[in-house]
Design an enzyme around this catalytic site. Structure first.
Site, PDB file in Angstrom:
ATOM      1  N   LYS A 159       5.355  -1.188 -13.773  1.00 30.19           N
ATOM      2  CA  LYS A 159       4.821  -0.174 -14.685  1.00 30.19           C
ATOM      3  C   LYS A 159       4.548   1.132 -13.928  1.00 30.19           C
ATOM      4  CE  LYS A 159       0.305   0.292 -16.832  1.00 30.19           C
ATOM      5  NZ  LYS A 159      -0.054   1.380 -15.940  1.00 30.19           N
TER       6      LYS A 159
ATOM      7  N   LYS B  73       4.419   1.188  -7.155  1.00 30.87           N
ATOM      8  CA  LYS B  73       5.784   0.868  -6.704  1.00 30.87           C
ATOM      9  C   LYS B  73       6.196   1.705  -5.503  1.00 30.87           C
ATOM     10  CE  LYS B  73       7.626   2.149 -10.534  1.00 30.87           C
ATOM     11  NZ  LYS B  73       6.405   2.341 -11.300  1.00 30.87           N
TER      12      LYS B  73
ATOM     13  N   ASP C  84       8.753   0.307 -17.041  1.00 31.74           N
ATOM     14  CA  ASP C  84       8.067   0.250 -18.339  1.00 31.74           C
ATOM     15  C   ASP C  84       9.046  -0.176 -19.414  1.00 31.74           C
ATOM     16  OD1 ASP C  84       6.515   2.399 -16.706  1.00 31.74           O
ATOM     17  OD2 ASP C  84       5.145   1.669 -18.242  1.00 31.74           O
TER      18      ASP C  84
HETATM   19  P1  ADP Z   1       4.246   4.204  -9.048  1.00 29.47           P
HETATM   20  O1  ADP Z   1       5.317   4.508  -8.071  1.00 29.47           O
HETATM   21  O2  ADP Z   1       4.276   2.781  -9.519  1.00 29.47           O
HETATM   22  O3  ADP Z   1       4.239   5.152 -10.219  1.00 29.47           O
HETATM   23  P2  ADP Z   1       2.493   5.043  -6.930  1.00 29.47           P
HETATM   24  O4  ADP Z   1       3.005   4.240  -5.792  1.00 29.47           O
HETATM   25  O5  ADP Z   1       2.848   6.478  -6.986  1.00 29.47           O
HETATM   26  O6  ADP Z   1       2.837   4.347  -8.317  1.00 29.47           O
HETATM   27  O7  ADP Z   1       0.911   4.844  -6.898  1.00 29.47           O
HETATM   28  C1  ADP Z   1       0.042   5.508  -7.815  1.00 29.47           C
HETATM   29  C2  ADP Z   1      -1.260   5.830  -7.088  1.00 29.47           C
HETATM   30  O8  ADP Z   1      -1.929   4.613  -6.732  1.00 29.47           O
HETATM   31  C3  ADP Z   1      -1.054   6.593  -5.786  1.00 29.47           C
HETATM   32  O9  ADP Z   1      -2.003   7.622  -5.691  1.00 29.47           O
HETATM   33  C4  ADP Z   1      -1.257   5.549  -4.707  1.00 29.47           C
HETATM   34  O10 ADP Z   1      -1.767   6.076  -3.535  1.00 29.47           O
HETATM   35  C5  ADP Z   1      -2.244   4.597  -5.366  1.00 29.47           C
HETATM   36  N1  ADP Z   1      -2.113   3.231  -4.828  1.00 29.47           N
HETATM   37  C6  ADP Z   1      -1.107   2.355  -5.006  1.00 29.47           C
HETATM   38  N2  ADP Z   1      -1.328   1.195  -4.360  1.00 29.47           N
HETATM   39  C7  ADP Z   1      -2.531   1.331  -3.759  1.00 29.47           C
HETATM   40  C8  ADP Z   1      -3.340   0.462  -2.923  1.00 29.47           C
HETATM   41  N3  ADP Z   1      -2.958  -0.769  -2.611  1.00 29.47           N
HETATM   42  N4  ADP Z   1      -4.527   0.952  -2.479  1.00 29.47           N
HETATM   43  C9  ADP Z   1      -4.923   2.217  -2.802  1.00 29.47           C
HETATM   44  N5  ADP Z   1      -4.226   3.058  -3.574  1.00 29.47           N
HETATM   45  C10 ADP Z   1      -3.034   2.630  -4.049  1.00 29.47           C
HETATM   46 MG    MG Z   2       6.755   5.958  -8.152  1.00 25.57          MG
END
Ligand code: ADP
Ligand code: MG
Length: 292
Positions: free
Chosen positions: A14, A19, A131
């Site tokens: 999601k 990711k 999603d």
């Molecule tokens: P996606 O790629 O699924 O859209 P992101 O990797 O960009 O999501 O992560 C969204 C936010 O959540 C970012 O600001 C990231 O730093 C934070 N985040 C993700 N995993 C963790 C974690 N294990 N601990 C702290 N923050 C996290």
């Molecule tokens: Mg992303």
């Protein structure tokens, strides 16, 4: 000379679930271990590879193709931390066209130009928005491009709902050469109940948890520096978790078709857990006394 076979992995989940953070840390850890890795961002957000490149955006495949008719693969591949090859498929202008088109276009371009062979890659990791598993977003699974699929999920219902939908997509193509499921990367798992929920979900759907990744401020601090945790805090506990996860993914060979829950089953399953969480909140139960 025969070149080695590249291992292709897709990581779905999601939006906002972690990711890109997880994928970039896996890529960084594998590159640090000496492997040749390409991270292929397949999210119209186009920020998959930012923490591998000092927080900077790179031109996407679709943007580059809009500017000129013919594009050489090398023009859309950028070097990141420890030599990771970074690519962003890109997306259409908001409100126009299919968001998955960037993936189709980029995959075709690389295939035609035999770029994985030329770069002699060990791993290609696709970071895909999960999603909706429609059209372009299903390409890495459907066409058997990726061999193994992993999904990032927290214990939140919406993340699990997206994971279950992905399982339906994998199941659908599993008999026609599609990718199979390696397992779930459980992210932001801190509370004991979060582990219980994820463990129950993988049991119900006949899959497994590959690693439990805690939510950690180290990740936030690293991201604010435009870096992965592997780069910014290599000696942290969080970096150890990502390194272990990367090793497991590198060594993973046996993927299988999952058994997704039906719409009604999933709702019933979620409401059982919601009842349990409410009982925890009101102090009626102290641990997993319901034995779910
Ligand atoms: P996606 O790629 O699924 O859209 P992101 O990797 O960009 O999501 O992560 C969204 C936010 O959540 C970012 O600001 C990231 O730093 C934070 N985040 C993700 N995993 C963790 C974690 N294990 N601990 C702290 N923050 C996290
Ligand atoms: Mg992303």
């Amino acid at each position: 000379m025969t070149s080695k076979k590249v291992k292709q992995i897709a990581i779905y989940g999601k939006g906002g679930i972690g990711k890109s953070t997880t994928t970039s840390n896996i890529s960084a850890a594998l590159a640090k271990a000496g492997y040749k890795v390409m991270q292929f961002g397949c999210d119209p957000k186009s920020d998959s590879t930012n923490t591998l490149r000092g927080g900077k955006y790179i031109p996407t495949v679709l943007d580059t193709l809009r500017e000129k008719k013919t594009v050489k693969a090398h023009e859309v591949i950028f070097e990141g931390f420890s030599g990771v090859y970074c690519v962003e498929a890109g997306g259409p202008a908001p409100g126009v066209g299919c968001a998955g088109r960037g993936i189709i276009t980029a995959v075709q371009l690389f295939k035609q130009q035999r770029i994985f062979e030329e770069l002699d890659l060990d791993y290609v990791i696709y970071d895909v928005l999960g999603d909706v598993v429609c059209g372009g977003f299903a390409v890495p699974i459907r066409e058997g491009i990726a061999e193994h699929v992993f999904t990032v999920s927290s214990a939140d219902f919406m993340a699990i709902y997206a994971a279950n939908n992905l399982f339906k997509g994998i199941q659908k193509y599993s008999n026609s050469g599609g990718a199979l499921l390696g397992g779930v990367i459980a992210n932001s798992i801190n509370a004991p109940y979060a582990t219980e929920i994820i463990d129950d979900f993988v049991k119900q759907t006949n899959t497994q948890v590959v690693e439990y990744v805690p939510r950690s401020v180290t990740v936030t601090q690293s991201e604010l520096q435009g870096k992965t945790t592997i780069e910014a805090a290599p000696n942290s506990e969080q970096a150890k978790v990502y390194t272990r996860l990367a090793q497991k993914i590198a060594n993973h060979t046996e993927s299988k078709a999952p058994s997704p829950l039906g719409v009604k089953e999933l709702r019933e399953w979620a409401s059982k857990w919601a009842d349990y969480l409410l009982a925890l909140e009101t102090g009626e139960v102290k641990s997993n006394a319901l034995g779910l």
